[in-house]
Design a protein around this motif. Sequence first.
Motif, PDB file in Angstrom:
ATOM      1  N   ASP A 166      84.029  89.239  -0.891  1.00  0.00           N
ATOM      2  CA  ASP A 166      83.688  88.112  -0.042  1.00  0.00           C
ATOM      3  C   ASP A 166      84.219  88.304   1.371  1.00  0.00           C
ATOM      4  O   ASP A 166      85.411  88.149   1.635  1.00  0.00           O
ATOM      5  N   VAL A 167      83.325  88.630   2.262  1.00  0.00           N
ATOM      6  CA  VAL A 167      83.643  88.795   3.676  1.00  0.00           C
ATOM      7  C   VAL A 167      83.395  87.453   4.356  1.00  0.00           C
ATOM      8  O   VAL A 167      82.404  86.786   4.072  1.00  0.00           O
ATOM      9  N   LYS A 168      84.283  87.055   5.243  1.00  0.00           N
ATOM     10  CA  LYS A 168      84.127  85.761   5.909  1.00  0.00           C
ATOM     11  C   LYS A 168      83.204  85.828   7.121  1.00  0.00           C
ATOM     12  O   LYS A 168      82.559  84.841   7.462  1.00  0.00           O
ATOM     13  N   ALA A 169      83.162  86.976   7.788  1.00  0.00           N
ATOM     14  CA  ALA A 169      82.331  87.071   8.991  1.00  0.00           C
ATOM     15  C   ALA A 169      81.877  88.502   9.223  1.00  0.00           C
ATOM     16  O   ALA A 169      82.599  89.447   8.930  1.00  0.00           O
ATOM     17  N   VAL A 170      80.657  88.609   9.750  1.00  0.00           N
ATOM     18  CA  VAL A 170      80.117  89.886  10.208  1.00  0.00           C
ATOM     19  C   VAL A 170      79.628  89.644  11.634  1.00  0.00           C
ATOM     20  O   VAL A 170      78.829  88.741  11.870  1.00  0.00           O
ATOM     21  N   MET A 171      80.121  90.447  12.562  1.00  0.00           N
ATOM     22  CA  MET A 171      79.736  90.287  13.970  1.00  0.00           C
ATOM     23  C   MET A 171      78.900  91.477  14.437  1.00  0.00           C
ATOM     24  O   MET A 171      79.245  92.623  14.170  1.00  0.00           O
ATOM     25  N   PHE A 172      77.824  91.172  15.160  1.00  0.00           N
ATOM     26  CA  PHE A 172      76.966  92.170  15.779  1.00  0.00           C
ATOM     27  C   PHE A 172      76.829  91.872  17.264  1.00  0.00           C
ATOM     28  O   PHE A 172      76.661  90.709  17.641  1.00  0.00           O
ATOM     29  N   ASN A 173      76.860  92.890  18.082  1.00  0.00           N
ATOM     30  CA  ASN A 173      76.429  92.825  19.478  1.00  0.00           C
ATOM     31  C   ASN A 173      75.366  93.903  19.617  1.00  0.00           C
ATOM     32  O   ASN A 173      75.684  95.087  19.633  1.00  0.00           O
ATOM     33  N   LEU A 174      74.124  93.479  19.699  1.00  0.00           N
ATOM     34  CA  LEU A 174      73.031  94.446  19.748  1.00  0.00           C
ATOM     35  C   LEU A 174      72.899  95.045  21.144  1.00  0.00           C
ATOM     36  O   LEU A 174      73.255  94.434  22.136  1.00  0.00           O
ATOM     37  N   GLY A 175      72.348  96.237  21.176  1.00  0.00           N
ATOM     38  CA  GLY A 175      72.139  96.923  22.453  1.00  0.00           C
ATOM     39  C   GLY A 175      72.811  98.277  22.439  1.00  0.00           C
ATOM     40  O   GLY A 175      72.834  98.971  21.427  1.00  0.00           O
ATOM     41  N   TYR A 176      73.398  98.640  23.573  1.00  0.00           N
ATOM     42  CA  TYR A 176      74.045  99.945  23.707  1.00  0.00           C
ATOM     43  C   TYR A 176      75.493  99.760  24.126  1.00  0.00           C
ATOM     44  O   TYR A 176      75.902  98.673  24.554  1.00  0.00           O
ATOM     45  N   LEU A 177      76.275 100.814  23.989  1.00  0.00           N
ATOM     46  CA  LEU A 177      77.676 100.796  24.366  1.00  0.00           C
ATOM     47  C   LEU A 177      77.791 100.488  25.857  1.00  0.00           C
ATOM     48  O   LEU A 177      77.221 101.217  26.678  1.00  0.00           O
ATOM     49  N   PRO A 178      78.489  99.412  26.214  1.00  0.00           N
ATOM     50  CA  PRO A 178      78.630  99.101  27.644  1.00  0.00           C
ATOM     51  C   PRO A 178      79.195 100.298  28.407  1.00  0.00           C
ATOM     52  O   PRO A 178      80.210 100.867  28.021  1.00  0.00           O
ATOM     53  N   GLY A 179      78.469 100.695  29.427  1.00  0.00           N
ATOM     54  CA  GLY A 179      78.858 101.858  30.214  1.00  0.00           C
ATOM     55  C   GLY A 179      78.443 103.173  29.582  1.00  0.00           C
ATOM     56  O   GLY A 179      78.723 104.237  30.120  1.00  0.00           O
ATOM     57  N   GLY A 180      77.758 103.104  28.449  1.00  0.00           N
ATOM     58  CA  GLY A 180      77.373 104.311  27.727  1.00  0.00           C
ATOM     59  C   GLY A 180      75.926 104.701  27.952  1.00  0.00           C
ATOM     60  O   GLY A 180      75.231 104.167  28.821  1.00  0.00           O
ATOM     61  N   ASP A 181      75.469 105.616  27.155  1.00  0.00           N
ATOM     62  CA  ASP A 181      74.116 106.153  27.200  1.00  0.00           C
ATOM     63  C   ASP A 181      73.135 105.106  26.675  1.00  0.00           C
ATOM     64  O   ASP A 181      73.207 104.706  25.511  1.00  0.00           O
ATOM     65  N   HIS A 182      72.213 104.662  27.505  1.00  0.00           N
ATOM     66  CA  HIS A 182      71.254 103.630  27.119  1.00  0.00           C
ATOM     67  C   HIS A 182      70.267 104.101  26.053  1.00  0.00           C
ATOM     68  O   HIS A 182      69.640 103.270  25.398  1.00  0.00           O
ATOM     69  N   SER A 183      70.158 105.388  25.861  1.00  0.00           N
ATOM     70  CA  SER A 183      69.229 105.879  24.836  1.00  0.00           C
ATOM     71  C   SER A 183      69.832 105.791  23.427  1.00  0.00           C
ATOM     72  O   SER A 183      69.127 105.951  22.441  1.00  0.00           O
ATOM     73  N   ILE A 184      71.136 105.538  23.351  1.00  0.00           N
ATOM     74  CA  ILE A 184      71.816 105.378  22.068  1.00  0.00           C
ATOM     75  C   ILE A 184      72.152 103.902  21.923  1.00  0.00           C
ATOM     76  O   ILE A 184      73.010 103.380  22.626  1.00  0.00           O
ATOM     77  N   GLY A 185      71.457 103.242  21.034  1.00  0.00           N
ATOM     78  CA  GLY A 185      71.707 101.819  20.847  1.00  0.00           C
ATOM     79  C   GLY A 185      71.201 101.367  19.500  1.00  0.00           C
ATOM     80  O   GLY A 185      70.686 102.148  18.707  1.00  0.00           O
ATOM     81  N   THR A 186      71.375 100.092  19.252  1.00  0.00           N
ATOM     82  CA  THR A 186      70.909  99.531  17.991  1.00  0.00           C
ATOM     83  C   THR A 186      69.388  99.523  17.959  1.00  0.00           C
ATOM     84  O   THR A 186      68.732  99.492  18.997  1.00  0.00           O
ATOM     85  N   ARG A 187      68.840  99.564  16.760  1.00  0.00           N
ATOM     86  CA  ARG A 187      67.390  99.595  16.555  1.00  0.00           C
ATOM     87  C   ARG A 187      67.011  98.557  15.503  1.00  0.00           C
ATOM     88  O   ARG A 187      67.771  98.291  14.570  1.00  0.00           O
TER      89      ARG A 187
END
Length: 188
Positions: free
Chosen positions: A92-113
């Motif tokens: 039983d996990v209480k929370a799952v957090m997602f921030n979609l997109g790419y690593l801030p300051g990182g390569d924009h071609s590597i991100g969530t899909r």
Amino acid sequence: MEVIKNSLGQSHDIIRSIVKKGDSAIDATAGNGNDTAFLAELVGEAGMVYSFDIQSEALQKTAALLDKRGLSERATLIRDGHQNMDRYVSGDVKAVMFNLGYLPGGDHSIGTRAETTIQAVENGMGLIAVGGIISVVVYYGGDSGFDEKEAFMRYIQEIDYRRFKVMKTEFVNQPNCPPILVCIERLK
């Protein structure tokens, strides 16, 4: 002081109201480590945070931040896609957090899909406890994220309302594609 917080601030307020000392939580997108550290403070010494990212750079930044704040023992860093979280976490996990997109300051071609994010959210729904929450901050705009946003917004409309409550919050008068917050609460 602003009363209405941005999407990430709203997410933190909701998570803070649910996660307690000794709980387990997941940061599905480690990024720079801020949410992992936030969750590690909430779960305390008796809890555990599982933090996922496919990029070594993200996990290195997360590890450095946790070390700096004395929180390293409260987190397990996993170099794998968030869609595989159920291979590493059970119970039983209480929370799952997602921030979609790419690593801030990182390569924009590597991100969530869309396809892996939707699979990860489905897996997260199988892991969260009754009363637990999944928060998803959907970043999109500029050169990425539009396809993922559209697919994810279609997906959340089909989640079984008898088992989960789904909320979407977005700013309607802000320029430049402001992030959208989606929260999924497990009812039973």
